[in-house]
Scaffold this motif. Structure first.
Motif, PDB file in Angstrom:
ATOM      1  N   HIS A  68     -11.622  -2.135  -1.020  1.00  0.00           N
ATOM      2  CA  HIS A  68     -10.664  -2.446  -2.082  1.00  0.00           C
ATOM      3  C   HIS A  68      -9.761  -1.239  -2.260  1.00  0.00           C
ATOM      4  N   VAL A  69      -8.605  -1.488  -2.826  1.00  0.00           N
ATOM      5  CA  VAL A  69      -7.597  -0.443  -2.955  1.00  0.00           C
ATOM      6  C   VAL A  69      -7.280  -0.236  -4.424  1.00  0.00           C
ATOM      7  N   ASN A  70      -7.352   1.013  -4.843  1.00  0.00           N
ATOM      8  CA  ASN A  70      -6.942   1.389  -6.196  1.00  0.00           C
ATOM      9  C   ASN A  70      -5.520   1.908  -6.087  1.00  0.00           C
ATOM     10  N   ARG A  71      -4.614   1.157  -6.662  1.00  0.00           N
ATOM     11  CA  ARG A  71      -3.204   1.533  -6.578  1.00  0.00           C
ATOM     12  C   ARG A  71      -2.838   2.493  -7.705  1.00  0.00           C
ATOM     13  N   PRO A  72      -1.923   3.409  -7.422  1.00  0.00           N
ATOM     14  CA  PRO A  72      -1.501   4.335  -8.476  1.00  0.00           C
ATOM     15  C   PRO A  72      -0.723   3.600  -9.563  1.00  0.00           C
ATOM     16  N   VAL A  73      -0.735   4.158 -10.741  1.00  0.00           N
ATOM     17  CA  VAL A  73       0.012   3.571 -11.851  1.00  0.00           C
ATOM     18  C   VAL A  73       1.495   3.845 -11.619  1.00  0.00           C
ATOM     19  N   PRO A  74       2.335   2.811 -11.648  1.00  0.00           N
ATOM     20  CA  PRO A  74       3.770   3.044 -11.465  1.00  0.00           C
ATOM     21  C   PRO A  74       4.315   3.935 -12.579  1.00  0.00           C
ATOM     22  N   PRO A  75       5.257   4.806 -12.246  1.00  0.00           N
ATOM     23  CA  PRO A  75       5.801   5.727 -13.260  1.00  0.00           C
ATOM     24  C   PRO A  75       6.357   5.008 -14.487  1.00  0.00           C
ATOM     25  N   ALA A  76       6.875   3.817 -14.318  1.00  0.00           N
ATOM     26  CA  ALA A  76       7.441   3.079 -15.452  1.00  0.00           C
ATOM     27  C   ALA A  76       6.357   2.693 -16.458  1.00  0.00           C
ATOM     28  N   GLU A  77       5.109   2.609 -16.010  1.00  0.00           N
ATOM     29  CA  GLU A  77       4.017   2.214 -16.905  1.00  0.00           C
ATOM     30  C   GLU A  77       3.299   3.404 -17.528  1.00  0.00           C
ATOM     31  N   LEU A  78       3.642   4.601 -17.111  1.00  0.00           N
ATOM     32  CA  LEU A  78       3.017   5.786 -17.686  1.00  0.00           C
ATOM     33  C   LEU A  78       3.587   6.048 -19.073  1.00  0.00           C
ATOM     34  N   PRO A  79       2.782   6.615 -19.959  1.00  0.00           N
ATOM     35  CA  PRO A  79       3.297   6.916 -21.296  1.00  0.00           C
ATOM     36  C   PRO A  79       4.399   7.975 -21.220  1.00  0.00           C
ATOM     37  N   ASP A  80       5.318   7.885 -22.141  1.00  0.00           N
ATOM     38  CA  ASP A  80       6.423   8.832 -22.206  1.00  0.00           C
ATOM     39  C   ASP A  80       5.887  10.213 -22.579  1.00  0.00           C
ATOM     40  N   LEU A 110       0.831  -1.190   0.000  1.00  0.00           N
ATOM     41  CA  LEU A 110       0.000   0.000   0.000  1.00  0.00           C
ATOM     42  C   LEU A 110       0.871   1.247   0.000  1.00  0.00           C
ATOM     43  N   ASP A 111       0.865   1.954  -1.124  1.00  0.00           N
ATOM     44  CA  ASP A 111       1.563   3.229  -1.208  1.00  0.00           C
ATOM     45  C   ASP A 111       0.778   4.278  -0.433  1.00  0.00           C
ATOM     46  N   LEU A 112       1.442   5.376  -0.123  1.00  0.00           N
ATOM     47  CA  LEU A 112       0.755   6.463   0.576  1.00  0.00           C
ATOM     48  C   LEU A 112      -0.374   7.053  -0.245  1.00  0.00           C
ATOM     49  N   ILE A 113      -0.254   6.955  -1.573  1.00  0.00           N
ATOM     50  CA  ILE A 113      -1.287   7.534  -2.435  1.00  0.00           C
ATOM     51  C   ILE A 113      -2.265   6.484  -2.961  1.00  0.00           C
ATOM     52  N   ALA A 114      -2.188   5.256  -2.431  1.00  0.00           N
ATOM     53  CA  ALA A 114      -3.174   4.231  -2.795  1.00  0.00           C
ATOM     54  C   ALA A 114      -4.527   4.655  -2.228  1.00  0.00           C
ATOM     55  N   VAL A 115      -5.574   4.544  -3.035  1.00  0.00           N
ATOM     56  CA  VAL A 115      -6.901   5.011  -2.647  1.00  0.00           C
ATOM     57  C   VAL A 115      -7.719   3.842  -2.092  1.00  0.00           C
ATOM     58  N   VAL A 116      -8.260   4.040  -0.895  1.00  0.00           N
ATOM     59  CA  VAL A 116      -9.047   3.021  -0.207  1.00  0.00           C
ATOM     60  C   VAL A 116     -10.525   3.346  -0.384  1.00  0.00           C
ATOM     61  N   VAL A 117     -11.298   2.342  -0.842  1.00  0.00           N
ATOM     62  CA  VAL A 117     -12.722   2.515  -1.093  1.00  0.00           C
ATOM     63  C   VAL A 117     -13.473   1.422  -0.344  1.00  0.00           C
TER      64      VAL A 117
END
Length: 131
Positions: free
Chosen positions: A105-117, A38-45
């Motif tokens: 459930h937790v919505n995790r942020p997209v890792p920077p490596a997976e973001l488009p350039d 769980l990252d600090l910016i993971a969203v809990v719903v």
């Protein structure tokens, strides 16, 4: 214990109220059973079909607070920790427990490596402008 409340001062702080150590809230655990990341910016719903948390005797008051906090508005792990005035490590363990119980459930942020350039996005914008 003396009559003047001297023994009481160890467990009670006049400004903060009763003192409860973080490891007491997590039963000495530093991670949840399933090792949820769980990252600090993971969203809990809170799950919409989750039962009434106050009716579940297995949930701690902190679990109930998290469920109530996230019921109307999803919250990040950092926001939950700030709102409940708990260490983020404790919140991660408690949220992991609730994930295991399928109460949230937790919505995790997209890792920077997976973001488009960024250069690709600029090329797309320039291509759209050219149309």
């Amino acid at each position: 214990m003396s009559a003047d409340g001297e023994g009481r001062s160890h467990w009670f702080d006049d400004e903060a109220g009763p003192v409860v150590r973080p490891y007491a809230m997590t039963r000495g655990r530093t991670s949840s059973a399933a090792q949820h990341r769980l990252d600090l910016i993971a969203v809990v719903v809170t799950e919409p079909d989750a039962d009434d948390p106050e009716a579940d005797p297995t949930l701690s008051p902190e679990h109930v607070d998290i469920l109530e906090l996230c019921r109307d508005t999803p919250q990040t792990v950092a926001e939950i920790a700030a709102e409940l005035d708990l260490p983020t490590g404790v919140v991660r363990v408690l949220v992991g427990d609730l994930v295991d119980l399928e109460s949230v459930h937790v919505n995790r942020p997209v890792p920077p490596a997976e973001l488009p350039d960024e250069s690709i996005l600029r090329d797309v914008i320039n291509g759209l402008r050219a149309l």
